[in-house]
Scaffold this active site. Structure first.
Site, PDB file in Angstrom:
ATOM      1  N   ARG A 194       0.770  -1.246   0.000  1.00 29.46           N
ATOM      2  CA  ARG A 194       0.000   0.000   0.000  1.00 29.46           C
ATOM      3  C   ARG A 194       0.801   1.296   0.000  1.00 29.46           C
ATOM      4  NH1 ARG A 194      -4.930  -0.371   4.223  1.00 29.46           N
ATOM      5  NH2 ARG A 194      -6.532  -0.618   2.687  1.00 29.46           N
TER       6      ARG A 194
ATOM      7  N   ARG B  18       4.054  -3.632  -7.675  1.00 31.51           N
ATOM      8  CA  ARG B  18       2.635  -3.534  -8.052  1.00 31.51           C
ATOM      9  C   ARG B  18       2.463  -3.156  -9.542  1.00 31.51           C
ATOM     10  NH1 ARG B  18      -1.593   0.095  -7.687  1.00 31.51           N
ATOM     11  NH2 ARG B  18      -3.403  -0.581  -6.465  1.00 31.51           N
TER      12      ARG B  18
ATOM     13  N   ASP C 193      -4.016 -12.411   1.209  1.00 30.08           N
ATOM     14  CA  ASP C 193      -5.308 -11.741   1.426  1.00 30.08           C
ATOM     15  C   ASP C 193      -6.297 -12.698   2.061  1.00 30.08           C
ATOM     16  OD1 ASP C 193      -6.465  -8.944   0.611  1.00 30.08           O
ATOM     17  OD2 ASP C 193      -8.098 -10.374   0.459  1.00 30.08           O
TER      18      ASP C 193
ATOM     19  N   TYR D 293     -18.292 -10.527   2.199  1.00 31.29           N
ATOM     20  CA  TYR D 293     -17.854 -10.317   0.814  1.00 31.29           C
ATOM     21  C   TYR D 293     -18.531 -11.273  -0.154  1.00 31.29           C
ATOM     22  CZ  TYR D 293     -14.338  -6.969   2.249  1.00 31.29           C
ATOM     23  OH  TYR D 293     -13.719  -5.857   2.748  1.00 31.29           O
TER      24      TYR D 293
HETATM   25  O1  CP3 Z   1      -1.149  -6.852   6.871  1.00 31.91           O
HETATM   26  C1  CP3 Z   1      -0.507  -7.027   5.805  1.00 31.91           C
HETATM   27  O2  CP3 Z   1       0.231  -6.159   5.333  1.00 31.91           O
HETATM   28  C2  CP3 Z   1      -0.583  -8.370   5.153  1.00 31.91           C
HETATM   29  C3  CP3 Z   1      -1.328  -8.404   3.950  1.00 31.91           C
HETATM   30  C4  CP3 Z   1      -2.837  -8.218   3.962  1.00 31.91           C
HETATM   31  C5  CP3 Z   1      -3.533  -7.776   2.818  1.00 31.91           C
HETATM   32  N1  CP3 Z   1      -4.858  -7.872   3.050  1.00 31.91           N
HETATM   33  C6  CP3 Z   1      -2.890  -7.345   1.552  1.00 31.91           C
HETATM   34  C7  CP3 Z   1      -3.660  -6.461   0.652  1.00 31.91           C
HETATM   35  C8  CP3 Z   1      -3.796  -8.518   4.938  1.00 31.91           C
HETATM   36  C9  CP3 Z   1      -3.622  -8.971   6.383  1.00 31.91           C
HETATM   37  C10 CP3 Z   1      -5.075  -8.304   4.345  1.00 31.91           C
HETATM   38  C11 CP3 Z   1      -6.338  -8.560   5.059  1.00 31.91           C
HETATM   39  C12 CP3 Z   1      -7.591  -8.112   4.459  1.00 31.91           C
HETATM   40  N2  CP3 Z   1      -7.964  -8.126   3.139  1.00 31.91           N
HETATM   41  C13 CP3 Z   1      -8.715  -7.677   5.211  1.00 31.91           C
HETATM   42  C14 CP3 Z   1      -8.783  -7.611   6.720  1.00 31.91           C
HETATM   43  C15 CP3 Z   1      -8.039  -6.474   7.284  1.00 31.91           C
HETATM   44  C16 CP3 Z   1      -8.662  -5.099   7.100  1.00 31.91           C
HETATM   45  O3  CP3 Z   1      -7.951  -4.217   6.612  1.00 31.91           O
HETATM   46  O4  CP3 Z   1      -9.837  -4.929   7.454  1.00 31.91           O
HETATM   47  C17 CP3 Z   1      -9.739  -7.360   4.307  1.00 31.91           C
HETATM   48  C18 CP3 Z   1     -11.113  -6.827   4.651  1.00 31.91           C
HETATM   49  C19 CP3 Z   1      -9.248  -7.654   2.994  1.00 31.91           C
HETATM   50  C20 CP3 Z   1      -9.985  -7.551   1.719  1.00 31.91           C
HETATM   51  C21 CP3 Z   1      -9.313  -6.578   0.814  1.00 31.91           C
HETATM   52  N3  CP3 Z   1      -8.138  -6.806   0.140  1.00 31.91           N
HETATM   53  C22 CP3 Z   1      -9.753  -5.268   0.485  1.00 31.91           C
HETATM   54  C23 CP3 Z   1     -10.994  -4.611   1.021  1.00 31.91           C
HETATM   55  C24 CP3 Z   1      -8.809  -4.735  -0.413  1.00 31.91           C
HETATM   56  C25 CP3 Z   1      -8.872  -3.429  -1.176  1.00 31.91           C
HETATM   57  C26 CP3 Z   1      -8.611  -2.264  -0.385  1.00 31.91           C
HETATM   58  C27 CP3 Z   1      -7.285  -2.238   0.314  1.00 31.91           C
HETATM   59  O5  CP3 Z   1      -7.265  -2.696   1.464  1.00 31.91           O
HETATM   60  O6  CP3 Z   1      -6.290  -1.787  -0.241  1.00 31.91           O
HETATM   61  C28 CP3 Z   1      -7.789  -5.691  -0.559  1.00 31.91           C
HETATM   62  C29 CP3 Z   1      -6.560  -5.544  -1.385  1.00 31.91           C
HETATM   63  C30 CP3 Z   1      -5.274  -5.643  -0.665  1.00 31.91           C
HETATM   64  N4  CP3 Z   1      -4.945  -6.630   0.212  1.00 31.91           N
HETATM   65  C31 CP3 Z   1      -4.153  -4.796  -0.831  1.00 31.91           C
HETATM   66  C32 CP3 Z   1      -3.133  -5.293  -0.016  1.00 31.91           C
HETATM   67  C33 CP3 Z   1      -1.727  -4.787   0.115  1.00 31.91           C
HETATM   68  C34 CP3 Z   1      -4.079  -3.591  -1.762  1.00 31.91           C
HETATM   69  C35 CP3 Z   1      -3.878  -4.069  -3.118  1.00 31.91           C
HETATM   70  C36 CP3 Z   1      -3.155  -3.028  -3.925  1.00 31.91           C
HETATM   71  O7  CP3 Z   1      -3.811  -2.084  -4.330  1.00 31.91           O
HETATM   72  O8  CP3 Z   1      -1.971  -3.229  -4.125  1.00 31.91           O
END
Ligand code: CP3
Length: 344
Positions: free
Chosen positions: A29, A38, A74, A151
């Site tokens: 992120r 990315r 994820d 979801y």
């Molecule tokens: O903590 C960490 O850095 C480990 C990696 C991790 C990701 N997702 C990578 C990711 C973890 C622990 C998650 C958990 C996750 N994924 C949750 C629970 C935690 C929370 O924040 O509430 C949820 C609800 C998701 C579902 C999800 N994945 C969403 C809603 C999104 C899009 C929005 C966002 O969070 O950026 C993702 C994509 C995602 N998962 C990204 C990352 C680094 C972003 C993807 C990108 O744009 O590169």
């Protein structure tokens, strides 16, 4: 065996010189080095390629030296393994083209052999453990059954996940059936992750707080409790249930090693509600990382004072936001490392 075991010691409730620190969503992120990767690979390719997933896991550790790493992956790999298509859409988030809507959809769900279908996660765990060289522990994670359910019923992110809640209250049998399936797969998945080498497990109940205090135990906690029961002999379990401060008293009796808290409750109140014995993790408001670094440090020191340095893991109250300046995230970590008794 692990050189910096502050995090594991805090999970056991041992006395420490300073609390350990990591940040939810620390991998990805906001990091420029993540943005480089990315550009080249799409989201699920990053998750499915152990070289990439382990590299992204290590990026924040190299830059800041947190006390624990969390595997880049994820929560939505679970529905994928169950045969539910999940896409990650640029600028939108998760997208499920065919959400579960009926008994028929439910019957089409697969109960996968996670060892096979999520083998890439296990390979990523092993590779990450090698790269970490036992310097710090590695956290594995899964979404709570309720959050995954949100979801796969709603089909995307949502402010209130009303379609998911509608199914609970109009077709409770279907809802419980699906929640149980997700729970069973999650338990096998986490057991495999433990075998592959993770040192602790965190369960993310990001949408638990959408349920009322009466409905939470029925549609979320009962399933989380099953997961805790299945794992707690093997590994420390952290439960982060966003917006669920009202359930801290029950959660404290669950056998979890630690509870995550968000910023809508004061440290003192969280201690009181959770009974004062269990390790707590949190709860810095992620938007407070927009404050100047000097103010961040002051606030972190105050937070440590208010939680107390023992039975405490410094963290945010939810995931780090994408536009947080890298030096502000750095100030958060440094503040903890600079902590000493003089500050209180
Ligand atoms: O903590 C960490 O850095 C480990 C990696 C991790 C990701 N997702 C990578 C990711 C973890 C622990 C998650 C958990 C996750 N994924 C949750 C629970 C935690 C929370 O924040 O509430 C949820 C609800 C998701 C579902 C999800 N994945 C969403 C809603 C999104 C899009 C929005 C966002 O969070 O950026 C993702 C994509 C995602 N998962 C990204 C990352 C680094 C972003 C993807 C990108 O744009 O590169």
């Amino acid at each position: 065996m692990i050189k910096n075991d502050l995090f594991l010691r805090a999970l056991k409730g041992e006395t420490v010189d300073r609390p350990p620190v990591w940040m939810m969503r620390q991998a990805g992120r906001y990091l420029p080095e993540y943005m480089e990767i990315r550009k080249k690979y799409d989201f699920f390719t990053r998750c499915e390629t152990p070289e990439l997933a382990s590299e992204i896991t290590l990026q924040p550790i190299r830059r800041y030296g947190m006390d624990a790493a969390i595997l880049f992956s994820d929560i939505l790999v679970i529905p994928q393994a169950m045969g539910i298509e999940v896409q990650m859409k640029e600028g939108f988030g998760p997208w499920i083209p065919h959400p579960i809507q009926s008994e028929k959809d439910l019957n089409q769900i697969q109960m996968p052999d996670v060892k096979e279908s999520l083998n890439y996660v296990m390979e990523a765990v092993k590779m990450t453990k090698e790269k970490l060289e036992n310097k710090i522990p590695l956290i594995g994670f899964a979404g709570s059954p309720w959050t995954i359910f949100c979801y796969v019923i709603q089909g995307s992110g949502s402010k209130n996940f009303h379609k998911a809640k509608k199914i609970c209250f109009t077709h409770p049998k279907l809802a419980h059936n699906l929640l149980q399936k997700i729970t069973d797969v999650t338990i096998s998945y986490l057991k495999e992750k433990i075998k592959a080498g993770v040192d602790a497990v965190q369960l993310f109940d990001s949408w638990g707080g959408l349920l009322s205090p009466d409905d939470y135990p029925v549609f979320s906690w009962s399933y989380l409790q099953q997961i805790i029961d299945s794992l707690q002999q093997e590994i420390p379990v952290i439960v982060f249930a966003k917006g669920c401060w009202y359930a801290l008293d029950n959660m404290a009796k669950s056998g979890a090693s630690a509870l995550g808290v968000d910023w809508t409750i004061s440290p003192q109140e969280a201690r009181k509600r959770s009974g004062g014995q269990i390790t707590l993790q949190g709860n810095f408001d992620p938007t407070r990382l927009y404050s100047p670094p000097s103010e961040i440090k002051e606030l972190v020191h105050r937070m440590i004072r208010d939680f107390g340095k023992d039975r405490y893991i410094v963290n945010l109250g939810h995931g780090i936001l994408p536009d947080i300046p890298v030096e502000n995230a750095g100030a958060f970590i440094e503040a903890v490392k600079e902590y000493n008794a003089k500050h209180v």
